[in-house]
Design an enzyme around this catalytic site. Structure first.
Site, mmCIF file in Angstrom:
data_model
loop_
_atom_site.group_PDB
_atom_site.id
_atom_site.type_symbol
_atom_site.label_atom_id
_atom_site.label_comp_id
_atom_site.label_asym_id
_atom_site.label_seq_id
_atom_site.Cartn_x
_atom_site.Cartn_y
_atom_site.Cartn_z
ATOM 1 N N PRO A 196 3.333 4.269 -3.667
ATOM 2 C CA PRO A 196 3.373 3.450 -2.445
ATOM 3 C C PRO A 196 4.511 2.434 -2.505
ATOM 4 O O PRO A 196 4.913 2.013 -3.598
ATOM 5 C CB PRO A 196 2.010 2.753 -2.437
ATOM 6 C CG PRO A 196 1.514 2.813 -3.835
ATOM 7 C CD PRO A 196 2.153 4.000 -4.492
ATOM 8 N N GLY A 245 5.263 -3.167 -5.940
ATOM 9 C CA GLY A 245 5.619 -3.675 -7.274
ATOM 10 C C GLY A 245 5.581 -2.580 -8.324
ATOM 11 O O GLY A 245 5.539 -2.854 -9.520
ATOM 12 N N LEU A 246 5.616 -1.318 -7.864
ATOM 13 C CA LEU A 246 5.575 -0.175 -8.788
ATOM 14 C C LEU A 246 6.954 0.474 -8.947
ATOM 15 O O LEU A 246 7.084 1.471 -9.664
ATOM 16 C CB LEU A 246 4.557 0.870 -8.308
ATOM 17 C CG LEU A 246 3.103 0.399 -8.238
ATOM 18 C CD1 LEU A 246 2.212 1.480 -7.614
ATOM 19 C CD2 LEU A 246 2.576 0.044 -9.638
ATOM 20 N N GLY A 275 8.913 2.195 -6.952
ATOM 21 C CA GLY A 275 9.132 3.540 -6.405
ATOM 22 C C GLY A 275 10.554 3.760 -5.877
ATOM 23 O O GLY A 275 11.211 4.737 -6.255
ATOM 24 N N ASP A 322 15.791 -3.402 -10.743
ATOM 25 C CA ASP A 322 14.838 -2.556 -11.470
ATOM 26 C C ASP A 322 15.396 -1.174 -11.800
ATOM 27 O O ASP A 322 14.750 -0.403 -12.499
ATOM 28 C CB ASP A 322 13.590 -2.310 -10.593
ATOM 29 C CG ASP A 322 12.555 -3.394 -10.779
ATOM 30 O OD1 ASP A 322 12.791 -4.304 -11.591
ATOM 31 O OD2 ASP A 322 11.517 -3.316 -10.099
ATOM 32 N N LYS A 334 6.431 2.375 -12.339
ATOM 33 C CA LYS A 334 6.314 1.491 -13.514
ATOM 34 C C LYS A 334 5.261 0.430 -13.252
ATOM 35 O O LYS A 334 4.934 0.130 -12.091
ATOM 36 C CB LYS A 334 7.648 0.826 -13.873
ATOM 37 C CG LYS A 334 8.296 -0.025 -12.756
ATOM 38 C CD LYS A 334 7.848 -1.471 -12.649
ATOM 39 C CE LYS A 334 8.592 -2.245 -11.574
ATOM 40 N NZ LYS A 334 7.944 -3.461 -11.111
ATOM 41 N N GLY A 384 6.399 -1.345 -1.398
ATOM 42 C CA GLY A 384 5.949 -2.737 -1.285
ATOM 43 C C GLY A 384 4.807 -3.020 -2.236
ATOM 44 O O GLY A 384 3.950 -3.864 -1.988
HETATM 45 O O1 C5P Z 1 17.451 -6.499 -7.075
HETATM 46 P P1 C5P Z 1 16.467 -6.269 -5.985
HETATM 47 O O2 C5P Z 1 17.128 -5.811 -4.717
HETATM 48 O O3 C5P Z 1 15.334 -5.409 -6.381
HETATM 49 O O4 C5P Z 1 15.811 -7.686 -5.664
HETATM 50 C C1 C5P Z 1 15.126 -7.960 -4.474
HETATM 51 C C2 C5P Z 1 15.046 -9.461 -4.273
HETATM 52 O O5 C5P Z 1 14.131 -10.031 -5.213
HETATM 53 C C3 C5P Z 1 16.342 -10.204 -4.491
HETATM 54 O O6 C5P Z 1 17.112 -10.248 -3.310
HETATM 55 C C4 C5P Z 1 15.866 -11.578 -4.905
HETATM 56 O O7 C5P Z 1 15.465 -12.307 -3.767
HETATM 57 C C5 C5P Z 1 14.603 -11.279 -5.691
HETATM 58 N N1 C5P Z 1 14.845 -11.180 -7.150
HETATM 59 C C6 C5P Z 1 15.103 -12.318 -7.873
HETATM 60 N N2 C5P Z 1 15.323 -12.214 -9.226
HETATM 61 C C7 C5P Z 1 15.248 -11.032 -9.848
HETATM 62 C C8 C5P Z 1 14.975 -9.857 -9.126
HETATM 63 C C9 C5P Z 1 14.762 -9.972 -7.766
HETATM 64 O O8 C5P Z 1 15.175 -13.426 -7.326
HETATM 65 N N3 C5P Z 1 15.454 -10.977 -11.159
#
Ligand code: C5P
Length: 287
Positions: free
Chosen positions: A88, A92-93, A95, A130, A6, A90
């Site tokens: 890839p 932001g896509l 995956g 996500d 995405k 790390g």
């Molecule tokens: O939910 P996910 O594991 O993808 O999120 C990774 C980290 O990104 C979370 O532990 C948090 O630190 C940060 N995050 C956030 N607010 C969001 C999504 C992610 O602070 N809405």
């Protein structure tokens, strides 16, 4: 099945929640670029992954998806998982989240449980913010910490479908928790106005502004300050070719939106010239 990547065409982070996560409004769209995920009933749990740098143990998000499905349905059949990675990490896509959501969809089919999206969504949300959006594989708007996803109707989805996307990522990843923490350290000035974010989306949906004008990402200034190479190349691509550019999610992948008739060769060359051979460049399109 294919597990698409995405891009966040907008990512307005509007504040911090009591649970430590951030509240956001984000227009997200799946890409033709995708991993392939298979789930096969087996005697014991196992995972093979085409990318040897990724963990195959419980740290891999796909196992979190399997555990969440088992916990919620009681279905305990061991499975063999196969991941062919093209997206890839790390970057932001999305995956890892997409792979995990695909595993949920495949387990749902394989187990005969046939849970509807309303039941699968909270299970996906327990795996990662996500994940729910990838159950739909359609563009739409993410709200809350990301777990509330509203897919667009067909007319709005058609406006995005087929849009060309040039992805470019440096050799290093960006940590999502770090990016959100750094944003919070600059609060409240770093947070977007939720009303303004909603209004701009409504303007785009109503046809008043173009996609290029809509692009916005609250995490971009934070990440670009730490990694100025991203800022410099996005600016250079915008200035040289006149294409809108943005970082996706928490980076480090950025993207440009070339027009339908553009030759992307010179832009791809420029990325390699500035970032070297370890940069990853990929032309794809919105689904
Ligand atoms: O939910 P996910 O594991 O993808 O999120 C990774 C980290 O990104 C979370 O532990 C948090 O630190 C940060 N995050 C956030 N607010 C969001 C999504 C992610 O602070 N809405």
């Amino acid at each position: 099945m294919l597990a698409p990547a995405k891009v966040n065409l907008t990512l307005a982070v509007t504040g911090r929640r009591p649970d430590g996560f951030h509240e956001l409004v984000s227009l997200v769209a799946p890409l033709a670029l995708a991993d392939t995920v298979r789930v096969i009933p087996a005697d014991t749990d196992s995972l093979t992954c085409s990318d040897p740098t990724l963990p195959t143990g419980p740290e891999n998000l796909v196992w979190k998806a399997v555990q969440a499905f088992r916990l919620n349905t009681g279905w305990s059949q061991p499975v063999h998982l196969e991941l062919v990675k093209n997206i890839p990490h790390g970057a932001g896509l999305g995956g890892g989240s997409s792979d995990a959501a695909s595993v949920l969809l495949l387990l749902n089919r394989l187990s005969g449980k046939e849970l509807g999206l309303e039941k699968l969504s909270p299970i996906a949300a327990s795996v990662g913010s996500d994940c729910p959006l990838f159950l739909h594989q359609k563009p739409g708007v993410m709200r809350g910490r990301g777990e509330r996803f509203n897919p667009f109707d067909d007319a709005a989805a058609r406006r995005l479908g087929g849009t060309r996307v040039l992805l470019f990522k440096p050799s290093f990843p960006v940590s999502t928790p770090w990016a959100y923490q750094a944003l919070a350290a600059r609060a409240p000035a770093s947070y977007a106005d939720p009303q303004g974010a909603g209004d701009r989306l409504a303007q785009w949906l109503g046809g008043a502004i173009s996609l290029g004008v809509l692009l916005q990402n609250s995490l971009q200034p934070i990440v670009f300050q730490k990694y100025p190479a991203l800022d410099l190349l996005c600016r250079e691509l915008s200035e040289s070719f006149g294409w809108p550019t943005l970082m996706s999610g928490s980076g480090s992948c950025c993207f440009a939106l070339p027009p339908a008739d553009a030759d992307t060769g010179p832009a791809m060359e420029l990325v390699r010239e500035r970032w070297g051979d370890t940069a990853w460049v990929c032309e794809t399109s919105l689904l």
